[in-house]
Design an enzyme around this catalytic site. Sequence first.
Site, PDB file in Angstrom:
ATOM      1  N   ASP A  64     -11.497   3.286  36.400  1.00 56.79           N
ATOM      2  CA  ASP A  64     -11.406   4.577  36.916  1.00 56.79           C
ATOM      3  C   ASP A  64      -9.920   4.330  37.473  1.00 56.79           C
ATOM      4  OD1 ASP A  64     -11.242   6.589  38.806  1.00 56.79           O
ATOM      5  OD2 ASP A  64     -12.459   5.949  40.251  1.00 56.79           O
ATOM      6  N   LYS A  66      -7.672   6.777  37.444  1.00 52.85           N
ATOM      7  CA  LYS A  66      -7.380   8.431  37.671  1.00 52.85           C
ATOM      8  C   LYS A  66      -6.096   8.503  37.141  1.00 52.85           C
ATOM      9  CE  LYS A  66     -10.380   9.238  41.136  1.00 52.85           C
ATOM     10  NZ  LYS A  66     -10.856   7.814  41.646  1.00 52.85           N
ATOM     11  N   ALA A  68      -2.548   9.802  35.890  1.00 52.66           N
ATOM     12  CA  ALA A  68      -1.913  11.133  36.328  1.00 52.66           C
ATOM     13  C   ALA A  68      -0.236  11.052  35.988  1.00 52.66           C
ATOM     14  CB  ALA A  68      -2.110  11.705  37.821  1.00 52.66           C
ATOM     15  N   ASP A  69       0.024  10.675  34.873  1.00 54.86           N
ATOM     16  CA  ASP A  69       1.579  10.291  34.686  1.00 54.86           C
ATOM     17  C   ASP A  69       1.908  11.398  33.533  1.00 54.86           C
ATOM     18  OD1 ASP A  69       4.141   9.326  34.839  1.00 54.86           O
ATOM     19  OD2 ASP A  69       2.985   7.695  35.792  1.00 54.86           O
ATOM     20  N   ILE A  70       3.164  10.991  32.982  1.00 61.55           N
ATOM     21  CA  ILE A  70       3.494  11.806  31.817  1.00 61.55           C
ATOM     22  C   ILE A  70       2.929  11.083  30.761  1.00 61.55           C
ATOM     23  CG2 ILE A  70       5.937  12.309  32.711  1.00 61.55           C
ATOM     24  CD1 ILE A  70       6.984   9.895  30.912  1.00 61.55           C
ATOM     25  N   PRO A  71       2.789  11.767  29.335  1.00 61.43           N
ATOM     26  CA  PRO A  71       2.077  10.909  28.283  1.00 61.43           C
ATOM     27  C   PRO A  71       2.466   9.585  28.113  1.00 61.43           C
ATOM     28  CG  PRO A  71       2.457  13.158  27.631  1.00 61.43           C
ATOM     29  CD  PRO A  71       3.334  12.852  29.071  1.00 61.43           C
ATOM     30  N   PRO A 169     -19.514  11.236  41.397  1.00 61.59           N
ATOM     31  CA  PRO A 169     -19.569  10.391  42.865  1.00 61.59           C
ATOM     32  C   PRO A 169     -19.804  11.095  44.151  1.00 61.59           C
ATOM     33  CG  PRO A 169     -17.479  11.098  42.203  1.00 61.59           C
ATOM     34  CD  PRO A 169     -18.426  11.607  41.094  1.00 61.59           C
ATOM     35  N   VAL A 171     -22.616  10.340  46.117  1.00 65.69           N
ATOM     36  CA  VAL A 171     -24.021   9.926  46.656  1.00 65.69           C
ATOM     37  C   VAL A 171     -24.019   8.913  47.584  1.00 65.69           C
ATOM     38  CG1 VAL A 171     -26.170   8.973  45.961  1.00 65.69           C
ATOM     39  CG2 VAL A 171     -25.128  10.685  44.438  1.00 65.69           C
ATOM     40  N   GLY A 172     -25.026   9.019  48.847  1.00 66.41           N
ATOM     41  CA  GLY A 172     -25.000   7.838  49.946  1.00 66.41           C
ATOM     42  C   GLY A 172     -24.011   8.044  50.846  1.00 66.41           C
ATOM     43  N   ALA A 178     -28.993  11.896  45.298  1.00 69.20           N
ATOM     44  CA  ALA A 178     -29.162  11.663  43.789  1.00 69.20           C
ATOM     45  C   ALA A 178     -29.941  12.715  43.161  1.00 69.20           C
ATOM     46  CB  ALA A 178     -29.700  10.285  43.531  1.00 69.20           C
ATOM     47  N   GLY A 179     -31.217  12.969  43.577  1.00 68.28           N
ATOM     48  CA  GLY A 179     -32.086  13.765  43.153  1.00 68.28           C
ATOM     49  C   GLY A 179     -31.606  15.334  42.838  1.00 68.28           C
TER      50      GLY A 179
HETATM   51  O1  O7M Z   1     -20.349   5.663  47.163  1.00 68.71           O
HETATM   52  P1  O7M Z   1     -18.623   5.584  47.631  1.00 68.71           P
HETATM   53  O2  O7M Z   1     -18.401   6.759  48.504  1.00 68.71           O
HETATM   54  O3  O7M Z   1     -18.594   4.187  48.126  1.00 68.71           O
HETATM   55  O4  O7M Z   1     -17.643   5.426  46.578  1.00 68.71           O
HETATM   56  C1  O7M Z   1     -17.490   6.394  45.535  1.00 68.71           C
HETATM   57  C2  O7M Z   1     -16.584   5.860  44.082  1.00 68.71           C
HETATM   58  O5  O7M Z   1     -16.273   7.069  43.317  1.00 68.71           O
HETATM   59  C3  O7M Z   1     -15.290   5.464  44.875  1.00 68.71           C
HETATM   60  O6  O7M Z   1     -15.033   4.668  43.600  1.00 68.71           O
HETATM   61  C4  O7M Z   1     -14.400   6.771  44.677  1.00 68.71           C
HETATM   62  O7  O7M Z   1     -13.044   6.192  44.472  1.00 68.71           O
HETATM   63  C5  O7M Z   1     -14.853   7.359  43.415  1.00 68.71           C
HETATM   64  N1  O7M Z   1     -14.618   8.917  43.420  1.00 68.71           N
HETATM   65  C6  O7M Z   1     -15.126   9.642  44.610  1.00 68.71           C
HETATM   66  O8  O7M Z   1     -15.844   8.951  45.697  1.00 68.71           O
HETATM   67  N2  O7M Z   1     -14.910  10.891  44.537  1.00 68.71           N
HETATM   68  C7  O7M Z   1     -14.156  11.709  43.525  1.00 68.71           C
HETATM   69  O9  O7M Z   1     -14.138  12.655  43.685  1.00 68.71           O
HETATM   70  C8  O7M Z   1     -14.040  10.926  42.470  1.00 68.71           C
HETATM   71  C9  O7M Z   1     -14.258   9.616  42.382  1.00 68.71           C
HETATM   72  C10 O7M Z   1     -14.300   8.957  40.995  1.00 68.71           C
HETATM   73  O10 O7M Z   1     -15.074   8.106  40.508  1.00 68.71           O
HETATM   74  O11 O7M Z   1     -13.168   9.462  40.194  1.00 68.71           O
HETATM   75  C11 O7M Z   1     -13.246   9.273  38.921  1.00 68.71           C
END
Ligand code: O7M
Length: 215
Positions: A64, A66, A68-71, A169, A171-172, A178-179
């Site tokens: 993960d 993320k 976000a740069d030039i190709p 992402p 949950v919790g 989750a459900g």
């Molecule tokens: O359950 P948490 O909140 O402790 O962790 C959530 C994980 O998902 C954590 O690694 C975040 O960086 C990631 N995440 C988000 O919480 N929100 C988003 O919108 C996007 C992500 C993510 O995984 O992006 C790919």
Amino acid sequence: MSGSEDRKLILALDVYERERALEIAECTADYLWAVKVNWPLIVGSGLSIITELKQVTGLPIIADLKLADIPNTNRLIASKVFEAGADYIIAHGFPGSDSVGAVMELGKTIIVVEMSHPGAKEFIQPATDKLIELANELEPFGVIAPATRPERVSYIRSKLKPGIKILTPGVGAQGGRAGEVLKAGADYIIVGRSIYASENPRESARMLYEETLGV
Ligand code: O7M
């Protein structure tokens, strides 16, 4: 316990320390579909943690970053990360189709179309429709959508080409359930703190896994 193809839980392993990461991954692996590695673990333990986690768990590893740069820069980063053993890389969609395309040429990619935190409403949510169009055009493995807003997951599912997975992402620790989000159309839930910061990560993963069954 079902086979890994039926599992819907992804562990967000956001700890710094190598040993702790390996220990948590190993004791929760039975309940996971994949392990997600983000910057905290990479800056804390180095890129080789991806290779080690793969060896220890036998599970797919999602990097993960993320991106976000030039190709060209996306390509330089992604090639090293796939080489380290990552099975999927997460990239932002907003830099455009050429930037995302550079990652997709190298391996399986997941595009962020909306985020889970409150600030996502400022810039990302207004662009979500365009980001969904981008995903429909490029057909990545999946997209990221917020478990904190199940109604947005339903919306994204309704606009997204069938076959493109939705990973959620939030949950919790961030309040998502989750459900609820799986019913709204998510294929996978991503959970960090509720597992790795709990007293018994294996038991917490087991409970979340049980929650995903039959949804
Ligand atoms: O359950 P948490 O909140 O402790 O962790 C959530 C994980 O998902 C954590 O690694 C975040 O960086 C990631 N995440 C988000 O919480 N929100 C988003 O919108 C996007 C992500 C993510 O995984 O992006 C790919």
